[in-house]
Enzyme design. Structure first.
Site, PDB file in Angstrom:
ATOM      1  N   CYS A 258       0.856  -1.191   0.000  1.00 19.75           N
ATOM      2  CA  CYS A 258       0.000   0.000   0.000  1.00 19.75           C
ATOM      3  C   CYS A 258       0.891   1.239   0.000  1.00 19.75           C
ATOM      4  O   CYS A 258       1.751   1.403   0.867  1.00 19.75           O
ATOM      5  CB  CYS A 258      -0.900  -0.011   1.244  1.00 19.75           C
ATOM      6  SG  CYS A 258      -1.734   1.569   1.516  1.00 19.75           S
TER       7      CYS A 258
ATOM      8  N   ASP B  50       0.151  16.759  -1.103  1.00 14.63           N
ATOM      9  CA  ASP B  50      -0.201  15.951  -2.271  1.00 14.63           C
ATOM     10  C   ASP B  50       0.832  16.206  -3.364  1.00 14.63           C
ATOM     11  O   ASP B  50       1.242  17.338  -3.604  1.00 14.63           O
ATOM     12  CB  ASP B  50      -1.610  16.314  -2.767  1.00 14.63           C
ATOM     13  CG  ASP B  50      -2.160  15.271  -3.730  1.00 14.63           C
ATOM     14  OD1 ASP B  50      -3.111  14.565  -3.364  1.00 14.63           O
ATOM     15  OD2 ASP B  50      -1.611  15.158  -4.856  1.00 14.63           O
TER      16      ASP B  50
ATOM     17  N   ASN C 196     -12.524  10.675  -1.395  1.00 16.03           N
ATOM     18  CA  ASN C 196     -13.073   9.947  -2.539  1.00 16.03           C
ATOM     19  C   ASN C 196     -13.145   8.479  -2.173  1.00 16.03           C
ATOM     20  O   ASN C 196     -12.172   7.914  -1.671  1.00 16.03           O
ATOM     21  CB  ASN C 196     -12.176  10.137  -3.773  1.00 16.03           C
ATOM     22  CG  ASN C 196     -12.170  11.571  -4.261  1.00 16.03           C
ATOM     23  OD1 ASN C 196     -13.212  12.225  -4.287  1.00 16.03           O
ATOM     24  ND2 ASN C 196     -11.007  12.075  -4.639  1.00 16.03           N
TER      25      ASN C 196
ATOM     26  N   GLY D 176     -13.520   8.267  -8.010  1.00 14.67           N
ATOM     27  CA  GLY D 176     -12.149   8.403  -8.498  1.00 14.67           C
ATOM     28  C   GLY D 176     -11.085   8.111  -7.462  1.00 14.67           C
ATOM     29  O   GLY D 176      -9.983   8.657  -7.530  1.00 14.67           O
TER      30      GLY D 176
ATOM     31  N   THR E  82      -8.039   6.596  -6.122  1.00 13.10           N
ATOM     32  CA  THR E  82      -6.923   5.912  -6.788  1.00 13.10           C
ATOM     33  C   THR E  82      -6.017   5.191  -5.801  1.00 13.10           C
ATOM     34  O   THR E  82      -5.307   4.265  -6.184  1.00 13.10           O
ATOM     35  CB  THR E  82      -6.078   6.900  -7.620  1.00 13.10           C
ATOM     36  OG1 THR E  82      -5.598   7.945  -6.755  1.00 13.10           O
ATOM     37  CG2 THR E  82      -6.889   7.504  -8.750  1.00 13.10           C
TER      38      THR E  82
ATOM     39  N   HIS F 108      -8.021   8.338   2.883  1.00 11.61           N
ATOM     40  CA  HIS F 108      -7.306   9.623   2.959  1.00 11.61           C
ATOM     41  C   HIS F 108      -8.281  10.758   2.745  1.00 11.61           C
ATOM     42  O   HIS F 108      -9.279  10.632   2.043  1.00 11.61           O
ATOM     43  CB  HIS F 108      -6.173   9.683   1.929  1.00 11.61           C
ATOM     44  CG  HIS F 108      -6.594   9.403   0.517  1.00 11.61           C
ATOM     45  ND1 HIS F 108      -6.787   8.124   0.036  1.00 11.61           N
ATOM     46  CD2 HIS F 108      -6.870  10.240  -0.507  1.00 11.61           C
ATOM     47  CE1 HIS F 108      -7.170   8.183  -1.230  1.00 11.61           C
ATOM     48  NE2 HIS F 108      -7.233   9.458  -1.596  1.00 11.61           N
TER      49      HIS F 108
ATOM     50  N   HIS G 155      -8.491  14.731   1.568  1.00 11.40           N
ATOM     51  CA  HIS G 155      -7.825  15.858   0.923  1.00 11.40           C
ATOM     52  C   HIS G 155      -8.195  17.120   1.692  1.00 11.40           C
ATOM     53  O   HIS G 155      -9.390  17.390   1.908  1.00 11.40           O
ATOM     54  CB  HIS G 155      -8.321  16.021  -0.521  1.00 11.40           C
ATOM     55  CG  HIS G 155      -8.061  14.838  -1.404  1.00 11.40           C
ATOM     56  ND1 HIS G 155      -7.033  14.813  -2.330  1.00 11.40           N
ATOM     57  CD2 HIS G 155      -8.699  13.650  -1.532  1.00 11.40           C
ATOM     58  CE1 HIS G 155      -7.056  13.661  -2.987  1.00 11.40           C
ATOM     59  NE2 HIS G 155      -8.065  12.932  -2.522  1.00 11.40           N
TER      60      HIS G 155
END
Ligand code: 5GP
Ligand code: ZN
Length: 118
Positions: free
Chosen positions: A3, A29, A85, A91, A93, A98, A100
């Site tokens: 991961c 990020d 997300n 989306g 990924t 997590h 943002h």
């Protein structure tokens, strides 16, 4: 476990740290979509928001505590947005929960802020 974010937490993959405590890690990020774009993650591996349970949900509170601390420490005074997300339609990924933290710009809100994927 293979991961990406677990590797960032244990230092195997370098990151630009902005905050860390016993429960969470926050870093910049790599591909920012706002002037300030941080990722806040629980140190425990949870694959996404769909895997939050009664047993692990306290970690989500820790993420939001960290967000408020970061906003104060970094003088983010005009507000911020937190997004997670979850799953393919949203989306996601990286399959490690997590959040943002976006700031530093006046953001839009409404149908147009949910852009359909190409
Ligand atoms: P998602 O698309 O899953 O909601 O968010 C994953 C985020 O992780 C993306 O915004 C992407 O730019 C960021 N990201 C992917 N790989 C790395 C990396 O190796 N380092 C950092 N700092 N961010 C990454
Ligand atoms: Zn992980």
């Amino acid at each position: 476990m293979d991961c990406l974010f677990c590797k960032i937490i244990n230092g195997e993959i370098p990151s630009a740290k902005v905050y860390e405590d016993e429960y969470v890690y926050a870093f910049k990020d790599i591909a920012p979509i706002a002037p300030i774009h941080y990722l806040i993650i629980p140190k425990t591996h949870i694959s996404g928001a769909n895997e939050i349970t009664e047993e692990n949900s306290a970690l989500v509170a820790k993420v939001f505590e960290a967000a408020a601390k970061i906003a104060k420490a970094e003088n983010i005074e005009n507000g911020f947005r937190i997004i997670t997300n979850c799953g393919d339609d949203a989306g996601q990924t990286v399959k490690h929960l997590h959040f943002h933290l976006l700031a530093g710009v006046k953001m839009g809100w409404g149908p147009e802020s949910v852009n359909a994927a190409e």
